[in-house]
Design a protein around this motif. Structure first.
Motif, PDB file in Angstrom:
ATOM      1  N   GLN A  39       1.641  84.862  36.452  1.00 45.40           N
ATOM      2  CA  GLN A  39       1.945  83.696  37.284  1.00 45.40           C
ATOM      3  C   GLN A  39       1.888  82.402  36.477  1.00 45.40           C
ATOM      4  O   GLN A  39       2.732  81.514  36.640  1.00 45.40           O
ATOM      5  CB  GLN A  39       0.976  83.632  38.476  1.00 45.40           C
ATOM      6  N   ARG A  40       0.901  82.316  35.603  1.00 45.23           N
ATOM      7  CA  ARG A  40       0.803  81.137  34.744  1.00 45.23           C
ATOM      8  C   ARG A  40       1.996  81.077  33.785  1.00 45.23           C
ATOM      9  O   ARG A  40       2.573  80.006  33.564  1.00 45.23           O
ATOM     10  CB  ARG A  40      -0.514  81.182  33.954  1.00 45.23           C
ATOM     11  N   ASP A  41       2.386  82.214  33.241  1.00 46.07           N
ATOM     12  CA  ASP A  41       3.541  82.266  32.345  1.00 46.07           C
ATOM     13  C   ASP A  41       4.803  81.781  33.056  1.00 46.07           C
ATOM     14  O   ASP A  41       5.620  81.049  32.484  1.00 46.07           O
ATOM     15  CB  ASP A  41       3.763  83.692  31.835  1.00 46.07           C
ATOM     16  N   ILE A  42       4.959  82.197  34.314  1.00 44.47           N
ATOM     17  CA  ILE A  42       6.140  81.792  35.080  1.00 44.47           C
ATOM     18  C   ILE A  42       6.132  80.284  35.309  1.00 44.47           C
ATOM     19  O   ILE A  42       7.168  79.611  35.192  1.00 44.47           O
ATOM     20  CB  ILE A  42       6.197  82.551  36.424  1.00 44.47           C
ATOM     21  N   GLN A  43       4.970  79.740  35.608  1.00 45.11           N
ATOM     22  CA  GLN A  43       4.874  78.303  35.868  1.00 45.11           C
ATOM     23  C   GLN A  43       5.245  77.475  34.639  1.00 45.11           C
ATOM     24  O   GLN A  43       5.948  76.468  34.742  1.00 45.11           O
ATOM     25  CB  GLN A  43       3.457  77.945  36.334  1.00 45.11           C
ATOM     26  N   VAL A  44       4.775  77.895  33.466  1.00 40.80           N
ATOM     27  CA  VAL A  44       5.034  77.108  32.247  1.00 40.80           C
ATOM     28  C   VAL A  44       6.292  77.568  31.519  1.00 40.80           C
ATOM     29  O   VAL A  44       6.774  76.886  30.608  1.00 40.80           O
ATOM     30  CB  VAL A  44       3.822  77.150  31.293  1.00 40.80           C
ATOM     31  N   GLY A  45       6.812  78.743  31.892  1.00 42.32           N
ATOM     32  CA  GLY A  45       8.052  79.224  31.299  1.00 42.32           C
ATOM     33  C   GLY A  45       7.916  79.826  29.920  1.00 42.32           C
ATOM     34  O   GLY A  45       8.921  80.039  29.232  1.00 42.32           O
ATOM     35  N   THR A  46       6.693  80.132  29.502  1.00 42.14           N
ATOM     36  CA  THR A  46       6.470  80.745  28.192  1.00 42.14           C
ATOM     37  C   THR A  46       5.338  81.764  28.278  1.00 42.14           C
ATOM     38  O   THR A  46       4.488  81.696  29.169  1.00 42.14           O
ATOM     39  CB  THR A  46       6.101  79.707  27.115  1.00 42.14           C
ATOM     40  N   THR A  47       5.316  82.685  27.326  1.00 41.56           N
ATOM     41  CA  THR A  47       4.283  83.715  27.256  1.00 41.56           C
ATOM     42  C   THR A  47       3.057  83.148  26.554  1.00 41.56           C
ATOM     43  O   THR A  47       3.155  82.645  25.424  1.00 41.56           O
ATOM     44  CB  THR A  47       4.813  84.944  26.497  1.00 41.56           C
ATOM     45  N   GLN A  48       1.900  83.230  27.206  1.00 41.47           N
ATOM     46  CA  GLN A  48       0.700  82.554  26.715  1.00 41.47           C
ATOM     47  C   GLN A  48      -0.147  83.392  25.764  1.00 41.47           C
ATOM     48  O   GLN A  48      -1.015  82.852  25.072  1.00 41.47           O
ATOM     49  CB  GLN A  48      -0.173  82.135  27.907  1.00 41.47           C
ATOM     50  N   PHE A  49       0.085  84.713  25.735  1.00 37.53           N
ATOM     51  CA  PHE A  49      -0.756  85.580  24.910  1.00 37.53           C
ATOM     52  C   PHE A  49       0.114  86.460  24.018  1.00 37.53           C
ATOM     53  O   PHE A  49       1.188  86.905  24.419  1.00 37.53           O
ATOM     54  CB  PHE A  49      -1.661  86.460  25.785  1.00 37.53           C
ATOM     55  N   GLY A  50      -0.374  86.700  22.812  1.00 38.53           N
ATOM     56  CA  GLY A  50       0.345  87.541  21.866  1.00 38.53           C
ATOM     57  C   GLY A  50       0.208  86.990  20.457  1.00 38.53           C
ATOM     58  O   GLY A  50      -0.382  85.918  20.242  1.00 38.53           O
ATOM     59  N   PRO A  51       0.756  87.682  19.470  1.00 32.86           N
ATOM     60  CA  PRO A  51       0.605  87.248  18.077  1.00 32.86           C
ATOM     61  C   PRO A  51       1.246  85.899  17.775  1.00 32.86           C
ATOM     62  O   PRO A  51       0.893  85.261  16.778  1.00 32.86           O
ATOM     63  CB  PRO A  51       1.276  88.375  17.279  1.00 32.86           C
TER      64      PRO A  51
END
Length: 396
Positions: free
Chosen positions: A271-283
């Motif tokens: 849901q947070r990713d959708i709100q900001v339009g980017t993926t928040q976790f990962g390399p």
């Protein structure tokens, strides 16, 4: 590994440069703005397939010559594991508009298509990486310590890719998958996509992302030891460096142990990713900590201390890329003047073991006489490079 010939056509300020390179130490002497860094940039381009100073690749084109029938070309003869090989990287202008007086290389008057040939055969960037290996020391390396996490990730990605081509291909897959996932996140927010479309890209990011993170963790543990040893020597046994990897998810003992952890984090942050339009976790969000005597240098380092830590990291990079069969080209872009005499001497002594090192400078006073005597010195002036003569105009 070494280069024996370098030819630049319409590259940066050089319309036609031909340079025969000997092995051993090479010093390129010249005033600022004469193209010393551009020569190193062209050589480093052969290693990483991108111009390190350019935000857009068309910036390497000598815009004064865009009407020339000759494309921008970096043409080098490389001697490495596969013997003597000619490597060519060309930039072909695809379109251009009428050039105005205020034209600069960063405007949109033209675009370029890059073509790579190795031994006369077309290659892509992923197959070029690792064919020529090089380590570049520059004044901007201070950002490895004081800069954002993206600078440290780029350092690590280039380091690993040059010694592990499979890592580079995995990185490309991950970046393409990340771009697609972010596009779907924005589409879901706009109501034009559905949640189910994320599943395929979540799986891809988990598979490729965990491969990247575990490889980074392994390599960073090794170069951290080397960098610590180099810093210990550079600081007369005064500074003890610790390098600690900080991934955005907690890694288990194996990739399989961590797969569900990563999946759950992507689900929880959806849901947070959708709100900001980017993926928040990962390399793509990883970082690594540089601590000296238990103090985080990203926060508490002086500029002088940061420069020395960056030098230690670059020396560790060169050591990691080296093998009994081959070793990287060593490129130093006018960094010696920023170091005290003792550290200059230690750096030059350490890199002297490599088969070919190319150093740019504005003066020769930074070098010991013994180093100058065994170096080949060239002067660069107004787009030309020649063996250095003390009485040549422009090199006093």
């Amino acid at each position: 590994m070494f280069l024996s010939q370098l030819k630049l056509t319409n590259f940066r300020m050089f319309e036609d440069l031909q340079f025969d390179l000997p092995t051993g130490p090479i010093i390129i002497l010249g005033n600022n703005g004469q193209g010393k860094t551009s020569i190193l940039e062209s050589i480093y381009l052969l290693a990483i397939s991108r111009a390190f100073r350019a935000e857009n690749e068309r910036e390497v084109v000598n815009w004064k010559t865009i009407d020339s029938p000759n494309p921008t070309i970096v043409d080098a003869v490389v001697h490495g594991l596969e013997g003597r090989t000619r490597v060519i990287i060309g930039y072909h202008i695809l379109k251009k508009e009428e050039v105005k007086q205020n034209f600069t290389p960063t405007t949109d008057h033209f675009s370029v298509k890059k073509e790579i040939r190795v031994g006369g055969v077309k290659r892509n960037a992923s197959s070029l990486i690792g064919f020529v290996t090089a380590v570049l020391f520059s004044a901007q390396d201070i950002n490895l310590v004081l800069g954002p996490p993206s600078t440290r990730r780029k350092f690590l990605d280039i380091l690993i890719s040059q010694s592990n081509r499979k890592y580079f291909r995995t990185l490309q897959k991950y970046q393409r998958g990340l771009k697609q996932r972010n596009s779907i996140l924005r589409a879901i927010k706009n109501g034009t996509s559905q949640y189910g479309e994320l599943e395929f890209w979540d799986d891809l990011l988990i598979t490729e992302g965990l491969t990247l993170m575990f490889q980074r963790m392994e390599v960073l543990s090794r170069i951290g030891v080397d960098a610590s040893n180099f810093l210990w020597e550079l600081t007369n046994n005064n500074e003890n460096l610790s390098v600690v990897y900080h991934p955005t998810i907690k890694l288990g003992d194996t990739i399989n142990d961590t797969r569900e952890v990563f999946r759950n984090i992507l689900l929880q942050s959806r849901q947070r990713d959708i709100q900001v339009g980017t993926t928040q976790f990962g390399p793509h969000k990883d970082d690594f900590e540089l601590s000296v005597n238990n103090s985080d240098m990203r926060l508490f380092s002086s500029r002088g201390q940061a420069r020395t830590i960056a030098l230690a990291l670059r020396l560790a990079e060169a050591s990691h890329i080296s093998s009994p069969q081959s070793e990287p080209l060593i490129l130093l872009d006018d960094i010696l003047s920023e170091l005290d005499k003792q550290r200059r001497q230690k750096i030059l002594t350490t890199i002297a073991q490599y088969k070919q090192l190319i150093i740019t400078t504005t003066n020769l006073t930074d070098f010991e006489d013994s180093f100058l005597k065994r170096s080949n010195i060239f002067g660069v002036h107004q787009g030309k490079i020649t063996p250095y003569q003390h009485d040549v105009e422009g090199f006093h």
